[in-house]
Design a protein around this motif. Structure first.
Motif, short mmCIF file in Angstrom:
data_model
loop_
_atom_site.label_atom_id
_atom_site.label_comp_id
_atom_site.label_asym_id
_atom_site.label_seq_id
_atom_site.Cartn_x
_atom_site.Cartn_y
_atom_site.Cartn_z
N GLU A 39 0.82 -1.21 0.00
CA GLU A 39 0.00 0.00 0.00
C GLU A 39 0.86 1.26 0.00
O GLU A 39 1.86 1.35 0.70
CB GLU A 39 -0.95 0.02 1.22
CG GLU A 39 -2.12 -0.92 1.11
CD GLU A 39 -3.17 -0.65 2.18
OE1 GLU A 39 -2.89 0.13 3.11
OE2 GLU A 39 -4.27 -1.21 2.08
N GLN A 41 0.05 5.40 0.28
CA GLN A 41 -0.91 6.48 0.46
C GLN A 41 -0.21 7.81 0.22
O GLN A 41 0.88 8.06 0.72
CB GLN A 41 -1.52 6.47 1.86
CG GLN A 41 -2.62 7.51 2.04
CD GLN A 41 -3.26 7.47 3.42
OE1 GLN A 41 -2.92 6.62 4.24
NE2 GLN A 41 -4.18 8.37 3.67
N GLN A 75 -7.62 12.97 -11.39
CA GLN A 75 -7.93 11.54 -11.44
C GLN A 75 -7.09 10.81 -12.49
O GLN A 75 -7.09 9.58 -12.53
CB GLN A 75 -9.41 11.33 -11.76
CG GLN A 75 -10.36 11.98 -10.75
CD GLN A 75 -11.82 11.79 -11.13
OE1 GLN A 75 -12.28 10.67 -11.35
NE2 GLN A 75 -12.54 12.90 -11.23
N SER A 91 -6.35 2.60 -5.95
CA SER A 91 -7.42 1.87 -5.28
C SER A 91 -8.55 2.79 -4.85
O SER A 91 -9.72 2.42 -4.88
CB SER A 91 -6.86 1.14 -4.05
OG SER A 91 -5.85 0.23 -4.41
N ASN A 92 -8.18 4.01 -4.43
CA ASN A 92 -9.19 4.94 -3.96
C ASN A 92 -8.66 6.37 -4.05
O ASN A 92 -7.47 6.61 -3.88
CB ASN A 92 -9.58 4.64 -2.51
CG ASN A 92 -10.74 5.49 -2.03
OD1 ASN A 92 -11.84 5.40 -2.55
ND2 ASN A 92 -10.49 6.33 -1.04
N LEU A 93 -9.56 7.31 -4.32
CA LEU A 93 -9.23 8.72 -4.34
C LEU A 93 -10.36 9.49 -3.68
O LEU A 93 -11.52 9.39 -4.10
CB LEU A 93 -9.04 9.22 -5.78
CG LEU A 93 -8.98 10.75 -5.97
CD1 LEU A 93 -7.85 11.36 -5.18
CD2 LEU A 93 -8.88 11.10 -7.46
N SER A 94 -10.03 10.25 -2.64
CA SER A 94 -11.01 11.13 -2.01
C SER A 94 -10.59 12.58 -2.27
O SER A 94 -9.41 12.91 -2.16
CB SER A 94 -11.11 10.86 -0.51
OG SER A 94 -9.88 11.10 0.13
N ASN A 158 -6.56 12.79 -1.48
CA ASN A 158 -6.02 11.64 -0.78
C ASN A 158 -6.07 10.43 -1.71
O ASN A 158 -7.14 9.96 -2.07
CB ASN A 158 -6.81 11.37 0.50
CG ASN A 158 -6.12 10.37 1.41
OD1 ASN A 158 -5.49 9.42 0.94
ND2 ASN A 158 -6.25 10.57 2.71
N TYR A 159 -4.89 9.94 -2.10
CA TYR A 159 -4.76 8.81 -3.02
C TYR A 159 -4.33 7.56 -2.25
O TYR A 159 -3.44 7.64 -1.39
CB TYR A 159 -3.71 9.09 -4.09
CG TYR A 159 -4.02 10.24 -5.02
CD1 TYR A 159 -4.62 10.03 -6.25
CD2 TYR A 159 -3.68 11.54 -4.67
CE1 TYR A 159 -4.88 11.10 -7.11
CE2 TYR A 159 -3.94 12.61 -5.51
CZ TYR A 159 -4.53 12.37 -6.74
OH TYR A 159 -4.79 13.43 -7.58
N LEU A 160 -4.92 6.44 -2.59
CA LEU A 160 -4.47 5.16 -2.06
C LEU A 160 -4.15 4.24 -3.23
O LEU A 160 -5.00 3.99 -4.09
CB LEU A 160 -5.56 4.52 -1.18
CG LEU A 160 -5.18 3.17 -0.56
CD1 LEU A 160 -3.98 3.32 0.38
CD2 LEU A 160 -6.37 2.57 0.20
N SER A 162 -2.32 0.55 -4.72
CA SER A 162 -1.88 -0.81 -4.48
C SER A 162 -0.74 -1.10 -5.45
O SER A 162 -0.91 -0.99 -6.67
CB SER A 162 -3.03 -1.80 -4.70
OG SER A 162 -2.59 -3.13 -4.52
#
Length: 210
Positions: A39, A41, A75, A91-94, A158-160, A162
């Protein structure tokens, strides 16, 4: 996990190195990262001017298009990051764009203000000047405070990721300077299994070495 709070709250974490600056400064952004196993972040905190060229809710079609384009660009990972020696997938972006995302509301409010101003203009200005002077001053004061507040708008991303072969990740190249020309410096703090990083990056030095 909020990396910014963790790093800023860790006394001596980057002793003797460049520490992150939380002050709102045009042209400068803060990036925090943490790599743990597979991971990765990454948090980016930036004044809105760096990405948009303005720091208030959009008031016309051009500014709304600029906001939409920026929200799409953040994005497009391949336009922002290069992960050397490892493959990392988002995996995720907020996203937190604050009051900027409320463009329609502010736009309508502006029209309402103009309509009221035009209506008042029809009255005898001299007759009401003395009576309204104090109120008008207060109104302008509140209006200026609103603009002053909007003029210090920040964007938080905030990027996550993998990552495959995460142990092979040697550096992260930041392409943000090309994507957003108003951005001139990124203050980076981070930690990985190789240790801690604290560095200031720019268009000619855009690589975070792990």
């Amino acid at each position: 996990m909020k990396l910014r709070a963790i790093f800023l709250g860790s006394v001596g974490l980057f002793s003797g190195a460049v520490s992150a600056q939380s002050a709102h400064q045009h042209g400068v952004a803060e990036l925090f990262f943490a790599a743990n196993g597979s991971e990765l972040q990454i948090e980016l905190h930036t004044p809105a001017d760096n990405l948009l060229g303005f720091e208030h809710a959009p008031v016309n079609q051009q500014q709304r298009q600029t906001l939409q384009a920026a929200q799409q660009t953040v994005q497009q990972i391949e336009q922002l990051f290069v992960f050397n020696q490892a493959e990392c997938e988002l995996s995720n972006l907020s996203q937190d764009w604050g009051e900027l995302a409320d463009g329609d509301h502010h736009h309508e409010a502006g029209h309402e203000h103009d309509a009221e101003h035009e209506h008042d203009a029809g009255h005898d200005h001299d007759a009401e000047h003395d009576h309204d002077a104090g109120h008008q001053h207060d109104g302008e004061h509140d209006h200026d405070e609103g603009h002053q507040h909007a003029a210090h708008q920040d964007i938080n991303l905030n990027y996550l990721f993998s990552c495959q072969d995460a142990e092979q990740l040697t550096s992260i190249e930041l392409l943000w300077f090309k994507a957003f020309p108003n951005l001139h410096k990124i203050r980076v703090q981070g930690v990985s299994e190789r240790g801690q990083v604290a560095v200031d990056l720019g268009p000619n030095n855009n690589q975070v070495k792990l």
